[in-house]
Design an enzyme around this catalytic site. Structure first.
Site, short mmCIF file in Angstrom:
data_model
loop_
_atom_site.label_atom_id
_atom_site.label_comp_id
_atom_site.label_asym_id
_atom_site.label_seq_id
_atom_site.Cartn_x
_atom_site.Cartn_y
_atom_site.Cartn_z
N GLU A 87 0.86 -1.20 0.00
CA GLU A 87 0.00 0.00 0.00
C GLU A 87 0.89 1.24 0.00
O GLU A 87 1.79 1.36 0.81
CB GLU A 87 -0.93 0.01 1.21
N GLY A 92 -7.04 0.82 3.12
CA GLY A 92 -8.49 0.87 2.91
C GLY A 92 -8.86 1.65 1.66
O GLY A 92 -10.00 1.61 1.22
N GLY A 93 -7.89 2.37 1.10
CA GLY A 93 -8.10 3.03 -0.20
C GLY A 93 -9.15 4.12 -0.19
O GLY A 93 -9.44 4.76 0.83
N THR A 94 -9.74 4.32 -1.36
CA THR A 94 -10.66 5.44 -1.59
C THR A 94 -11.89 5.37 -0.71
O THR A 94 -12.26 6.36 -0.05
CB THR A 94 -11.10 5.44 -3.07
N CYS A 95 -12.55 4.23 -0.70
CA CYS A 95 -13.84 4.12 0.00
C CYS A 95 -13.70 4.54 1.46
O CYS A 95 -14.46 5.37 1.96
CB CYS A 95 -14.36 2.70 -0.10
N HIS A 494 -46.73 -2.65 6.52
CA HIS A 494 -47.31 -1.31 6.49
C HIS A 494 -46.88 -0.53 7.74
O HIS A 494 -46.82 -1.11 8.83
CB HIS A 494 -48.84 -1.42 6.48
C1 FAD Z 1 -16.27 10.90 -3.22
C2 FAD Z 1 -16.53 9.46 -3.52
C3 FAD Z 1 -17.63 8.84 -3.01
C4 FAD Z 1 -17.88 7.51 -3.27
N1 FAD Z 1 -19.00 6.94 -2.75
C5 FAD Z 1 -19.26 5.65 -3.01
C6 FAD Z 1 -20.40 5.02 -2.44
O1 FAD Z 1 -21.17 5.63 -1.71
N2 FAD Z 1 -20.61 3.71 -2.71
C7 FAD Z 1 -19.76 2.99 -3.51
O2 FAD Z 1 -20.00 1.80 -3.72
N3 FAD Z 1 -18.68 3.56 -4.06
C8 FAD Z 1 -18.39 4.86 -3.83
N4 FAD Z 1 -17.27 5.43 -4.36
C9 FAD Z 1 -16.36 4.61 -5.19
C10 FAD Z 1 -15.50 3.71 -4.30
O3 FAD Z 1 -14.82 4.50 -3.36
C11 FAD Z 1 -14.51 2.89 -5.12
O4 FAD Z 1 -15.19 2.29 -6.18
C12 FAD Z 1 -13.90 1.84 -4.21
O5 FAD Z 1 -13.07 2.46 -3.28
C13 FAD Z 1 -13.20 0.73 -4.95
O6 FAD Z 1 -11.89 0.98 -5.08
P1 FAD Z 1 -10.79 -0.10 -5.38
O7 FAD Z 1 -10.94 -1.35 -4.58
O8 FAD Z 1 -10.71 -0.26 -6.82
O9 FAD Z 1 -9.47 0.66 -4.89
P2 FAD Z 1 -9.29 1.94 -4.00
O10 FAD Z 1 -10.22 1.96 -2.87
O11 FAD Z 1 -9.22 3.13 -4.86
O12 FAD Z 1 -7.85 1.65 -3.39
C14 FAD Z 1 -6.71 1.50 -4.17
C15 FAD Z 1 -5.51 1.52 -3.26
O13 FAD Z 1 -4.35 1.21 -4.01
C16 FAD Z 1 -3.28 2.03 -3.59
N5 FAD Z 1 -2.33 2.11 -4.70
C17 FAD Z 1 -2.54 2.67 -5.92
N6 FAD Z 1 -1.44 2.50 -6.69
C18 FAD Z 1 -0.53 1.85 -5.94
C19 FAD Z 1 0.78 1.41 -6.18
N7 FAD Z 1 1.36 1.58 -7.36
N8 FAD Z 1 1.45 0.79 -5.17
C20 FAD Z 1 0.86 0.59 -3.97
N9 FAD Z 1 -0.40 0.99 -3.69
C21 FAD Z 1 -1.09 1.59 -4.67
C22 FAD Z 1 -3.96 3.36 -3.27
O14 FAD Z 1 -3.17 4.12 -2.38
C23 FAD Z 1 -5.26 2.89 -2.64
O15 FAD Z 1 -5.13 2.75 -1.26
C24 FAD Z 1 -16.98 6.77 -4.08
C25 FAD Z 1 -15.85 7.37 -4.60
C26 FAD Z 1 -15.61 8.71 -4.32
C27 FAD Z 1 -14.37 9.34 -4.89
#
Ligand code: FAD
Length: 512
Positions: A87, A92-95, A494
């Site tokens: 990582e 935990g990434g984006t979510c 209901h």
């Molecule tokens: C504002 C916002 C609101 C959202 N709301 C919702 C919602 O309500 N419901 C929903 O289902 N989805 C929602 N989403 C979308 C959801 O967050 C993503 O679809 C979800 O996080 C899936 O991501 P993922 O598993 O592909 O990877 P991500 O969660 O994006 O994680 C990828 C990880 O990989 C790491 N990484 C990247 N490149 C490298 C590398 N080269 N080396 C090491 N680590 C690396 C990053 O640091 C990151 O931690 C939302 C998104 C945003 C931006």
């Protein structure tokens, strides 16, 4: 284990024919980074020739701890495999950190403010004006995010036979990954690197201080006027939330309607919901450009109607996402991308390179937490459970978390029409749903589409109170491949919004 990594040198020569134009960047340890001046194709490493380089072997490497990687790591480690988990930033990434969890936490604060302001509608009196303490709002959000983020990190670090690396991973070969100057090797590599906010080259953008969903996480003040460029899911959630916090909000969308993947009636109703809260919605903004004017940010719209520009205090860009695949060294592994930079995968999420999978947003086959997590389930089922689950088993489903929320499953009405099949449609406004009336939340509607011949449910949209939850009662029947008559004959509780779904199904009409 050590190995002579002469082959890395070969990548330099394969990447670009114009070898003379490689520019060497400052090195780290025995590595030096280079970028091709001609094709700008990624950074490459050049190892000092002849140096014995340590390689650590694992059964599996997982790059990225988004919504698929951690669960997969736990499953693989539980099956006795040695797993390297990499990582680069936030566990935990984006979510967890900048997406679903923090935004829904903020939406909850915004809802509380909204309901407090509406108190009088319910006979509740609040002495004085309702104000929002943005520092407290942010602190609540930070607390919830921290617990999730730390929980993921602790979980991964506690895995038996799991090793966590912090740093940016890049492929050095089809089964080798470079991380912090160390080379890892595995016969199985899983890419879960996610996506980031897309930043189009709007004229003047460099002069404007803009925020993305990540930057918004640090906001602990009330913008006087937030301009949101992008009228899709992320932009609308932020727009309504900040309006409820007390900001003036303008949403600028280049297309003719909001959330243009939805049916026109859904887009129109959502626009009405936002406008009822005095959010300015500017559509057809075809020539978006930015300018810094004193302490104001000006967005030029060139819309067909209305003022030609709007000046605000803060700017949020919410105009789509792009995959984190451009600095992953994929060319060193020969992993194929599509024209938009997404990793090409088959129905079981395998890339074109044997032993390499791509899960989550980076494969372009879904952009949600549940699609990423479902990717983990598919891969784990195929690898460990002898269960041939497939991407194509999925039924599209997602929610838009404005208030009231939109829950969606399956096809839109437009998609059903385009398919040319004979279909039935049912629709009911929330003004005719008792539960919505008693809650004082009658905006929106629900609609459902059914195949006229097979009686299968094709799709549904529920825009109204609890729409994000209620949609699952339809989704599960779709997964069961049961006819709509199963719901039509069911006795529902209901007073709920869901109790009107059987009624709506009893009033289906041919889709004209
Ligand atoms: C504002 C916002 C609101 C959202 N709301 C919702 C919602 O309500 N419901 C929903 O289902 N989805 C929602 N989403 C979308 C959801 O967050 C993503 O679809 C979800 O996080 C899936 O991501 P993922 O598993 O592909 O990877 P991500 O969660 O994006 O994680 C990828 C990880 O990989 C790491 N990484 C990247 N490149 C490298 C590398 N080269 N080396 C090491 N680590 C690396 C990053 O640091 C990151 O931690 C939302 C998104 C945003 C931006």
């Amino acid at each position: 284990m050590s190995g002579l990594i002469r082959d890395l040198l070969a990548f330099d020569h394969e990447i670009c024919e114009e070898q003379a134009n490689f520019q060497t960047l400052p090195g780290i340890g025995i590595l030096s980074e280079k970028i091709c001046v001609n094709c700008r194709r990624a950074f490459v490493w050049r190892l000092t020739e002849g140096i014995d380089f340590m390689t650590t072997n694992y059964d599996a490497i997982i790059i990225g701890t988004g919504q698929a990687g951690p669960s997969l790591a736990a499953r693989l480690a539980g099956a006795g495999m040695s797993v390297a988990i990499i990582e680069r930033k936030l566990f935990g990434g984006t979510c967890v950190n900048t997406g679903c969890i923090p935004t829904k936490t903020l939406v909850a604060s915004a809802y509380a403010a909204h309901m407090a302001r509406r108190g009088a509608d319910f006979g509740v009196e609040i002495a004085g004006a309702v104000t929002v303490d943005m520092r407290k709002v942010k602190a609540r959000k930070d607390g919830i995010v921290r617990r999730s983020n730390e929980g993921v990190e602790k979980w991964l670090k506690g895995l038996n036979s799991g090793t966590v690396y912090k740093g940016h991973a890049r492929f050095a070969g089809p089964h080798t990954v470079m991380i912090n100057g160390e080379l890892l090797e595995a016969s199985k590599i899983f890419i879960n690197v996610g996506a980031r906010a897309s930043i189009p080259p709007f004229p003047g953008l460099e002069s404007a201080n803009y925020l993305t969903n990540s930057g918004m996480m640090e906001v602990d003040f009330l913008p006087e006027h937030l301009i949101v460029v992008g009228g899709s899911y992320i932009g609308l959630e932020f727009g309504q939330m900040y309006r409820r916090f007390g900001s003036e909000v303008t949403i600028v969308e280049k297309g003719p309607r909001l959330i243009n993947r939805e049916d026109e009636d859904v887009s129109e109703a959502v626009k009405g919901i936002l406008e009822n809260e005095s959010i300015n919605v500017r559509l057809n903004a075809e020539c978006i450009a930015m300018e810094k004017r004193g302490d104001r940010v000006v967005v030029k719209l060139d819309c067909s109607t209305g003022a030609r520009e709007v000046a605000g205090s803060n700017l949020l860009l919410a105009v789509g996402r792009r995959p984190n695949t451009d600095d992953l060294g994929l060319e060193n592994a020969g992993i194929a991308l599509d024209e938009r930079g997404y990793i090409v995968v088959d129905d079981q999420l395998r890339t074109n390179v044997p032993g390499v999978w791509a899960l989550g947003d980076c494969n372009g086959r879904g952009a949600f937490t549940h699609t990423s997590y479902n990717g983990y389930e598919i891969v784990a089922a195929n690898l460990l459970d002898n269960d041939p689950r497939r991407l194509s088993d999925r039924i599209q489903a997602y929610a838009l978390y404005i208030d009231p929320p939109l829950g969606r499953a399956g096809m839109t009405e437009a998609e059903v029409r385009k398919s040319g099949r004979k279909a039935l449609i049912g629709k009911r406004p929330m003004t005719r749903v008792t539960r919505a009336i008693v809650k004082g939340e009658t905006q929106g509607f629900m609609k459902i589409l059914v195949d006229a011949e097979t009686q299968a449910i094709l799709g549904a949209a529920i825009l109204g109170p609890g729409g994000d939850e209620i949609i699952h009662s339809i989704l599960d029947v779709m997964y069961a491949k049961a006819p709509y008559t199963v719901i039509r004959r069911a006795m529902h509780i209901h007073p709920t919004v869901t109790e009107l779904i059987p009624t709506m199904l009893g009033e289906l009409e041919p889709l004209a």
